[in-house]
Design a protein around this motif. Structure first.
Motif, PDB file in Angstrom:
ATOM      1  N   GLN A 184     -77.619 -19.198  32.955  1.00  0.00           N
ATOM      2  CA  GLN A 184     -78.947 -18.293  33.611  1.00  0.00           C
ATOM      3  C   GLN A 184     -77.286 -17.626  33.972  1.00  0.00           C
ATOM      4  N   ALA A 185     -76.173 -17.483  34.293  1.00  0.00           N
ATOM      5  CA  ALA A 185     -75.239 -16.848  34.643  1.00  0.00           C
ATOM      6  C   ALA A 185     -74.772 -15.851  34.309  1.00  0.00           C
ATOM      7  N   LEU A 186     -74.935 -15.787  32.661  1.00  0.00           N
ATOM      8  CA  LEU A 186     -74.382 -15.731  31.581  1.00  0.00           C
ATOM      9  C   LEU A 186     -74.810 -14.223  31.562  1.00  0.00           C
ATOM     10  N   GLY A 187     -76.132 -13.575  31.808  1.00  0.00           N
ATOM     11  CA  GLY A 187     -77.021 -12.605  31.741  1.00  0.00           C
ATOM     12  C   GLY A 187     -77.219 -11.769  30.185  1.00  0.00           C
ATOM     13  N   GLY A 247     -71.903 -10.563  28.932  1.00  0.00           N
ATOM     14  CA  GLY A 247     -72.176 -11.394  29.726  1.00  0.00           C
ATOM     15  C   GLY A 247     -70.954 -13.010  29.110  1.00  0.00           C
ATOM     16  N   THR A 248     -69.913 -13.534  29.986  1.00  0.00           N
ATOM     17  CA  THR A 248     -68.794 -14.383  29.059  1.00  0.00           C
ATOM     18  C   THR A 248     -68.645 -15.695  30.287  1.00  0.00           C
ATOM     19  N   THR A 249     -69.393 -16.889  29.595  1.00  0.00           N
ATOM     20  CA  THR A 249     -68.618 -17.978  30.808  1.00  0.00           C
ATOM     21  C   THR A 249     -67.244 -18.548  30.548  1.00  0.00           C
ATOM     22  N   VAL A 250     -66.524 -19.391  31.642  1.00  0.00           N
ATOM     23  CA  VAL A 250     -65.326 -19.577  30.796  1.00  0.00           C
ATOM     24  C   VAL A 250     -65.426 -20.763  31.504  1.00  0.00           C
TER      25      VAL A 250
END
Length: 117
Positions: free
Chosen positions: A99-102, A106-109
């Protein structure tokens, strides 16, 4: 043709392409990774200088929901850190979703040994 797509794993639920076969993507990552590494080291690995982090494997993962290749089984990445970058938007039918990737870029780590599917 973008390169040689190969089976991601024995399940054949996804295909992968090494980023080294994509010159423009390689340039983008070379520019973006120092900032990502600095953030990752600060948050996930305090005390580790960001310059000590290296890219082990950079892959593009492709899913094809029409062929029922819409996910991977739960696994971990056996790495210190895993980075996911959204490459397209409006995708439906499977794949990796946060959800937070957008939007695109958008990036997740996260810690690479975190199980995910």
């Amino acid at each position: 043709q973008l390169g040689d797509w190969g089976a991601r794993d024995a399940s054949r639920k996804a295909e992968e392409l090494n980023v080294a076969e994509l010159p423009e993507t390689s340039k983008f990552l070379a520019a973006a990774l120092p900032g990502i590494a600095a953030t990752a080291a600060e948050v996930l690995l305090p005390g580790l200088p960001p310059g000590k982090l290296r890219v082990n494997r950079a892959l593009v993962i492709r899913y094809d929901a029409g062929l029922h290749n819409d996910h991977m089984y739960c696994h971990d990445d056996t790495s210190l850190i895993t980075v996911n970058i959204a490459l397209n938007e409006g995708f439906v039918g499977g794949g990796t979703w946060f959800q937070a990737l957008g939007d695109v870029g958008g990036t997740t780590v996260r810690v690479g040994t975190t199980g995910h599917a």
